[in-house]
Write an enzyme that holds these catalytic residues in place. Sequence first.
Site, PDB file in Angstrom:
ATOM      1  N   ASP A   8      19.694  41.226   1.293  1.00  0.00           N
ATOM      2  CA  ASP A   8      20.949  41.855   1.673  1.00  0.00           C
ATOM      3  C   ASP A   8      21.858  41.782   0.456  1.00  0.00           C
ATOM      4  OD1 ASP A   8      21.861  39.231   1.537  1.00  0.00           O
ATOM      5  OD2 ASP A   8      22.595  39.155   3.585  1.00  0.00           O
ATOM      6  N   CYS A  66      18.758  36.302   1.005  1.00  0.00           N
ATOM      7  CA  CYS A  66      20.129  36.581   1.429  1.00  0.00           C
ATOM      8  C   CYS A  66      21.010  35.598   0.660  1.00  0.00           C
ATOM      9  CB  CYS A  66      20.293  36.483   2.949  1.00  0.00           C
ATOM     10  SG  CYS A  66      20.092  34.838   3.662  1.00  0.00           S
ATOM     11  N   GLY A  67      22.258  35.482   1.010  1.00  0.00           N
ATOM     12  CA  GLY A  67      23.148  34.612   0.251  1.00  0.00           C
ATOM     13  C   GLY A  67      22.669  33.173   0.185  1.00  0.00           C
ATOM     14  N   GLY A  69      19.747  32.171   2.047  1.00  0.00           N
ATOM     15  CA  GLY A  69      18.327  32.155   2.386  1.00  0.00           C
ATOM     16  C   GLY A  69      18.081  31.771   3.833  1.00  0.00           C
ATOM     17  N   GLY A  71      19.637  32.854   6.772  1.00  0.00           N
ATOM     18  CA  GLY A  71      19.540  33.999   7.684  1.00  0.00           C
ATOM     19  C   GLY A  71      18.243  34.758   7.507  1.00  0.00           C
ATOM     20  N   ARG A 137      -5.595  23.554  12.867  1.00  0.00           N
ATOM     21  CA  ARG A 137      -5.274  23.085  14.217  1.00  0.00           C
ATOM     22  C   ARG A 137      -3.779  23.231  14.487  1.00  0.00           C
ATOM     23  NH1 ARG A 137      -6.729  17.994  13.644  1.00  0.00           N
ATOM     24  NH2 ARG A 137      -4.611  17.231  13.315  1.00  0.00           N
ATOM     25  N   LYS A 141      -1.741  25.891  17.166  1.00  0.00           N
ATOM     26  CA  LYS A 141      -0.747  25.489  18.170  1.00  0.00           C
ATOM     27  C   LYS A 141       0.508  26.352  18.075  1.00  0.00           C
ATOM     28  CE  LYS A 141      -2.402  20.769  18.541  1.00  0.00           C
ATOM     29  NZ  LYS A 141      -2.120  19.332  18.378  1.00  0.00           N
TER      30      LYS A 141
END
Length: 155
Positions: A8, A66-67, A69, A71, A137, A141
């Site tokens: 962004d 992003c500014g 990271g 978000g 494994r 999950k």
Amino acid sequence: MRVGIAADHGGFELKEQLATALRGANYEVLDFGPSELNPLDDYPDFVIPLAHAVAGGEVERGVAICGSGVGACVGANKVPGVRAALIHDGFSAHQGVEDDDMNIICLGGQVVGSALAWELVCSFLAATFSGAERHRRRLAKIAVVEGVAIAENED
């Protein structure tokens, strides 16, 4: 390797620098935008399409910026099959791939400088998933929660 990249406004400058560096290092880069700086844009508009491309195999790995990271990481991880992490150190950049099969690295354009970002991206892209049983494994999950099937022979 085909690498997707998205940002962004907070990560636009770093995205442009990294995309140029990746192309110079002979990576095939698919840029999910934006194509120009717009201080009113929103990271989901660019990061979510990148995440879908990673999950769908259109690109092998992704770089989301992003500014901070944060978000970008939150948004990317909403897409089943994506394993994104906010990375600020070299160990986590490769260990996240080796142990957790991380497929999107998230960076803060206002947090890490371009030299460190390049180092982190290079480490992320050079790493490979170990395939160790304990890591498979754990990922299985997580896949159950996502409702995603994981192939037994997947690397």
